[in-house]
Design a protein around this motif. Structure first.
Motif, PDB file in Angstrom:
ATOM      1  N   MET A 103       0.814  -1.210   0.000  1.00 15.35           N
ATOM      2  CA  MET A 103       0.000   0.000   0.000  1.00 15.35           C
ATOM      3  C   MET A 103       0.859   1.278   0.000  1.00 15.35           C
ATOM      4  O   MET A 103       0.630   2.210  -0.770  1.00 15.35           O
ATOM      5  N   PHE A 104       1.866   1.309   0.867  1.00 17.99           N
ATOM      6  CA  PHE A 104       2.725   2.486   0.943  1.00 17.99           C
ATOM      7  C   PHE A 104       3.561   2.639  -0.330  1.00 17.99           C
ATOM      8  O   PHE A 104       3.865   3.753  -0.760  1.00 17.99           O
ATOM      9  N   GLY A 105       3.917   1.501  -0.930  1.00 17.43           N
ATOM     10  CA  GLY A 105       4.680   1.546  -2.178  1.00 17.43           C
ATOM     11  C   GLY A 105       3.871   2.149  -3.313  1.00 17.43           C
ATOM     12  O   GLY A 105       4.387   2.949  -4.103  1.00 17.43           O
ATOM     13  N   ILE A 106       2.593   1.769  -3.416  1.00 12.51           N
ATOM     14  CA  ILE A 106       1.724   2.343  -4.456  1.00 12.51           C
ATOM     15  C   ILE A 106       1.564   3.846  -4.241  1.00 12.51           C
ATOM     16  O   ILE A 106       1.524   4.622  -5.201  1.00 12.51           O
ATOM     17  N   MET A 107       1.469   4.264  -2.980  1.00 11.52           N
ATOM     18  CA  MET A 107       1.383   5.699  -2.694  1.00 11.52           C
ATOM     19  C   MET A 107       2.600   6.438  -3.242  1.00 11.52           C
ATOM     20  O   MET A 107       2.495   7.549  -3.770  1.00 11.52           O
ATOM     21  N   ALA A 108       3.786   5.807  -3.134  1.00 15.60           N
ATOM     22  CA  ALA A 108       5.028   6.445  -3.585  1.00 15.60           C
ATOM     23  C   ALA A 108       5.112   6.540  -5.100  1.00 15.60           C
ATOM     24  O   ALA A 108       5.647   7.515  -5.639  1.00 15.60           O
ATOM     25  N   VAL A 109       4.573   5.546  -5.815  1.00 16.06           N
ATOM     26  CA  VAL A 109       4.712   5.515  -7.282  1.00 16.06           C
ATOM     27  C   VAL A 109       3.400   5.849  -7.986  1.00 16.06           C
ATOM     28  O   VAL A 109       3.248   5.573  -9.180  1.00 16.06           O
ATOM     29  N   ALA A 110       2.450   6.442  -7.283  1.00 17.27           N
ATOM     30  CA  ALA A 110       1.100   6.661  -7.817  1.00 17.27           C
ATOM     31  C   ALA A 110       1.079   7.431  -9.138  1.00 17.27           C
ATOM     32  O   ALA A 110       0.402   7.031 -10.089  1.00 17.27           O
ATOM     33  N   GLU A 111       1.822   8.529  -9.204  1.00 13.34           N
ATOM     34  CA  GLU A 111       1.751   9.382 -10.401  1.00 13.34           C
ATOM     35  C   GLU A 111       2.237   8.663 -11.659  1.00 13.34           C
ATOM     36  O   GLU A 111       1.502   8.607 -12.664  1.00 13.34           O
ATOM     37  N   PRO A 112       3.456   8.133 -11.676  1.00 13.16           N
ATOM     38  CA  PRO A 112       3.879   7.440 -12.902  1.00 13.16           C
ATOM     39  C   PRO A 112       3.049   6.186 -13.181  1.00 13.16           C
ATOM     40  O   PRO A 112       2.824   5.832 -14.342  1.00 13.16           O
ATOM     41  N   MET A 113       2.580   5.517 -12.157  1.00  9.73           N
ATOM     42  CA  MET A 113       1.813   4.292 -12.350  1.00  9.73           C
ATOM     43  C   MET A 113       0.489   4.563 -13.061  1.00  9.73           C
ATOM     44  O   MET A 113       0.098   3.823 -13.975  1.00  9.73           O
ATOM     45  N   VAL A 114      -0.213   5.602 -12.650  1.00  6.17           N
ATOM     46  CA  VAL A 114      -1.486   5.939 -13.293  1.00  6.17           C
ATOM     47  C   VAL A 114      -1.260   6.325 -14.749  1.00  6.17           C
ATOM     48  O   VAL A 114      -2.011   5.894 -15.638  1.00  6.17           O
ATOM     49  N   ARG A 115      -0.218   7.101 -15.017  1.00  6.22           N
ATOM     50  CA  ARG A 115       0.056   7.516 -16.396  1.00  6.22           C
ATOM     51  C   ARG A 115       0.410   6.314 -17.278  1.00  6.22           C
ATOM     52  O   ARG A 115      -0.025   6.235 -18.431  1.00  6.22           O
ATOM     53  N   VAL A 116       1.169   5.378 -16.750  1.00  8.68           N
ATOM     54  CA  VAL A 116       1.588   4.207 -17.529  1.00  8.68           C
ATOM     55  C   VAL A 116       0.435   3.232 -17.741  1.00  8.68           C
ATOM     56  O   VAL A 116       0.202   2.751 -18.862  1.00  8.68           O
TER      57      VAL A 116
END
Length: 492
Positions: free
Chosen positions: A302-315
């Protein structure tokens, strides 16, 4: 010997249930990503509105009796057959209600397409009733291998049907086709794999016996489902279907992980706790190990997704979904403690104290609605932020009864999980810092290519930091998982 057999059964159940839930969530997630790119936020918002009514109806049909069938010490085929026919009867009544209310729902949400789609989608209530009884049978036998096979097959076929419909221009109907076909396929495949035969047997006495326990779980589940889905109609009414779609997708990312773990725990822990319900110490030991190991996995995820949220959503989703980034981070914060709720509530259920379960739900949801009412004026972000904070408060509320039931209260639980929590938090900060450093170096996550590179670097940095910290501080969960893996490999 009995203790050894129970441990082996628990481990096997966890492994198969983890594979089933993991496979289900991953396949569903991949399919949803494809459909999201084809359909866009607004169509997902419309589907989310319809699924609220299906979710509430399914709780009435399934939750109470399914849990009672699993929890009851002595159960026979008459119990299963009685629940099956009762569930199908209730399904017919609820389908008629939803069929009649469909135009009212469509008018309220200002979308005339909802009427025919909701009427078709509601047919899944019947297959859901059958599946509920079959899954109770599986849970008692802890035969999660069968459920794993059935779920994966249904996911793949239904997903292919949904994608094909979307490509052909079916719009929101593609999501209806996917959901309905998955529900029907799962019921049919489970029935065939179990070779279970339904008989025209119905015992009112059996139903009354199961209902005396199950009605409290049913009401608790109904309260929880209404509260959980309350945000969707509120957002839809105050904003639009697109905002609902953004919230739904933001919620789905962490839900893939949290629900997979939670459903695994729920399916395995209830029958396990039911077997040890008269042994406080055994229940406490199982709960402690479950919370620490699940926390070691859920917290960093959960905390990891919070850290990479911006690039992950764009990709993964594309530019039109970038409005979901902040909501995604807040939903991850909320789901990071989901495993704590499940473990505590299952321990309460297994002890036969469904009355406590019901009281907890009433108290939590009353406060939760108040939190929603107070935060709604500040917008969607404030609503989800306050919900996440309240979910942390609920870990103390849910754990409080277990101080007496199994001698394992909230403070002791958080003390045991604190090393995993802090380690995961440190990892997330390092992963975020890695992305920030790349941004300062001129590699911002503004395009697909740079976003993918930033996300990969952040994930590698996060995994490396978490592994190093786990080994350096000799986390108990880390050592337990290593020993478990070595033990499995050694038996091959």
């Amino acid at each position: 010997m009995e203790d050894s057999a129970l441990k082996k059964s628990i481990l096997s159940g966890f492994l198969w249930k983890a594979v089933e839930n993991g496979g289900d969530q991953i396949i569903t997630f991949v399919i949803s990503l494809i459909l999201a790119r084809i359909l866009g936020p607004s169509r997902y918002g419309t589907m989310s509105v319809m699924l609220i009514f299906i979710a509430i109806a399914n709780v009435i049909i399934q939750t109470g009796f399914q849990t009672a069938l699993i929890q009851k010490k002595d159960v026979d085929e008459t119990d299963f057959h009685s629940v099956l026919w009762l569930s199908l009867g209730v399904s017919a009544v609820l389908y008629a209600v939803i069929f009649g209310l469909a135009p009212v729902v469509a008018k309220y949400f200002k979308d005339p397409e909802i009427t025919p789609m909701l009427r078709v989608l509601s047919l899944m209530l019947f297959s859901g009733a059958v599946t509920s009884v079959l899954l109770a049978h599986i849970s008692r036998q802890m035969d999660f291998r069968t459920q794993c096979i059935a779920t994966v097959i249904a996911d793949v076929i239904a997903g292919a049907a949904g994608i094909a419909a979307a490509v052909l221009g079916a719009g929101t109907w593609a999501l209806v086709i996917q959901q309905l076909s998955k529900s029907v396929l799962l019921a049919v495949i489970l029935w065939r794999l179990l070779s279970w035969k339904a008989e025209c047997v119905f015992s009112l006495e059996k139903v009354k016996s199961l209902f005396s326990y199950g009605w409290k779980v049913l009401v608790s589940g109904l309260i929880d489902t209404i509260y959980t889905n309350l945000y969707t109609p509120v957002i839809s009414r105050l904003y639009n279907a697109e905002m609902v779609g953004l919230y739904t997708r933001a919620n789905q990312f962490p839900q893939v992980i949290a629900n997979s773990a939670a459903m695994t725990m729920q399916s395995v822990l209830l029958p396990t706790f039911s077997k040890t319900q008269d042994d406080r110490e055994s229940t406490r030991v199982i709960m402690k190990r479950t919370l620490k190991v699940s926390g070691y996995i859920i917290f960093p995820a959960m905390f990891g997704i919070m850290a990479v949220a911006e690039p992950m959503v764009r990709v993964l989703l594309g530019e039109e979904w970038m409005g979901a980034v902040t909501l995604l981070r807040l939903c991850c914060l909320s789901f990071s403690v989901w495993h704590i709720h499940i473990a505590n509530l299952q321990a309460i259920n297994a002890s036969g104290r469904s009355d406590i379960y019901l009281k907890l739900e009433i108290v939590k949801k009353a406060i939760g609605v108040l939190v929603l009412v107070l935060s709604v004026r500040w917008g969607v972000v404030a609503m989800i932020f306050m919900k996440a904070l309240f979910d942390y408060v609920c870990t103390f509320i849910n754990a409080w009864p277990n101080r007496k039931l199994c001698g394992y209260g909230p403070m002791e639980q958080w003390k045991d999980m604190l090393p995993e929590f802090l380690t995961a938090g440190t990892m997330a900060v390092c992963a975020w810092a890695a992305g920030r450093a790349m941004s300062l170096a001129g590699l911002s996550a503004a395009t697909f290519g740079t976003a993918l590179l930033v996300m990969i670097v952040q994930i590698i940095a996060g995994v490396a930091v978490y592994a190093v910290l786990s080994a350096a501080f000799k986390l108990e969960s880390f050592r337990f998982l290593l020993e478990t893996v070595k033990g499995v490999r050694g038996r091959k």
